[in-house]
Scaffold this active site. Structure first.
Site, PDB file in Angstrom:
ATOM      1  N   ASP A 123       0.879  -1.165   0.000  1.00 33.12           N
ATOM      2  CA  ASP A 123       0.000   0.000   0.000  1.00 33.12           C
ATOM      3  C   ASP A 123       0.919   1.218   0.000  1.00 33.12           C
ATOM      4  OD1 ASP A 123      -2.107   1.804   0.293  1.00 33.12           O
ATOM      5  OD2 ASP A 123      -2.143   1.595   2.471  1.00 33.12           O
ATOM      6  N   GLU A 163      -1.429  -1.610  -4.563  1.00 34.18           N
ATOM      7  CA  GLU A 163      -2.671  -0.844  -4.633  1.00 34.18           C
ATOM      8  C   GLU A 163      -2.488   0.307  -5.613  1.00 34.18           C
ATOM      9  OE1 GLU A 163      -5.188   1.635  -1.428  1.00 34.18           O
ATOM     10  OE2 GLU A 163      -4.749  -0.437  -0.858  1.00 34.18           O
ATOM     11  N   ASP A 214      -2.166   0.780   7.422  1.00 37.18           N
ATOM     12  CA  ASP A 214      -1.347   0.682   6.213  1.00 37.18           C
ATOM     13  C   ASP A 214      -0.921  -0.762   5.946  1.00 37.18           C
ATOM     14  OD1 ASP A 214      -1.065   3.611   5.578  1.00 37.18           O
ATOM     15  OD2 ASP A 214      -0.223   3.586   7.600  1.00 37.18           O
TER      16      ASP A 214
END
Length: 170
Positions: A11, A71, A143
Site C-alpha cells: 500500500d 494498490e 497501512d
C-alpha cells in the site's frame, strides 16, 4: 503437492508505505510478516524516496517474494498529493522491477470487495477481515492491513479459473 508461493502486498505512500507478506500453497494462505516503511517527513523528497526504495529492497531481500500486489492510485484530495503518491508508487514499482518481481495492480475498491464484499468498505472492516483470514498476524496498522489485503486479494485472483481463461485468451 503444490508449491508454496510468497506474495508481497504493498500500500504505497510517501509518509507511510504498508507492506505485507503471505505464503500461498494451493488455496491455503498464511501470514508471514507485515510492517510499515515511514521515512522521516523532514527529509527532502529525494531522500524520502530513497528511504522508501531502500525499505522495499530490504523486504524483498529478506522474504524473496515472486509476486507483488500493489494498490493503484486513488483520487487524491489535490494535485500535489496525487503527484507525491505517484512518486512513492514509482519508487516502489522501480525496486520491484529491478528485483524481477511480477507486479499486479489492483484498485482499492477491488481489494475491498474481494475481502469484505463491498468496494465501499471502511478501513476498519478491511483490517477486521485481514485479522480474521490471517489470525497469526495479530494487531495490524491500517497501512499494513491494506497491504495484506492486497496480497490476499491477489492470492484469490491468481487461483480464479476465470483469470486463467482470460490470460489464455490474451
Amino acid at each position: 503437492m503444490s508449491l508454496q508461493t510468497i506474495l508481497l502486498g504493498i500500500d504505497p505512500g510517501l509518509q507511510r508505505t504498508g507492506w505485507g507478506v503471505i505464503a500461498c500453497e494451493g488455496a491455503r494462505i498464511s501470514w508471514v510478516a507485515h510492517g510499515v516503511i515511514a521515512p522521516a517527513t523532514k527529509l527532502p523528497l529525494t531522500e524520502r524516496l530513497g528511504a522508501l526504495a531502500s525499505g522495499i529492497k530490504d523486504v524483498l531481500d529478506f522474504y524473496n517474494p515472486t509476486e507483488a500486489a500493489v494498490e493503484e492510485v486513488f483520487m487524491a484530495k489535490n494535485a500535489q498529493s496525487a503527484l507525491l503518491l505517484g512518486h512513492a508508487r514509482g519508487a516502489t514499482l522501480s525496486v520491484l522491477a529491478q528485483h524481477h518481481v511480477a507486479v499486479t495492480e489492483y484498485a482499492t475498491r477491488h481489494i475491498k470487495k474481494a475481502l469484505v464484499g463491498t468496494g465501499g468498505a471502511e478501513k476498519e472492516q478491511v483490517a477486521f477481515m485481514v485479522r480474521r483470514l490471517l489470525p497469526q498476524s495479530g494487531a495490524v496498522s491500517a497501512d499494513a492491513a491494506d497491504a495484506l489485503a492486497a496480497a490476499i486479494c491477489h492470492a484469490a485472483e491468481r487461483r480464479s479459473p476465470s483469470n486463467h481463461l482470460m490470460a489464455a485468451k490474451g
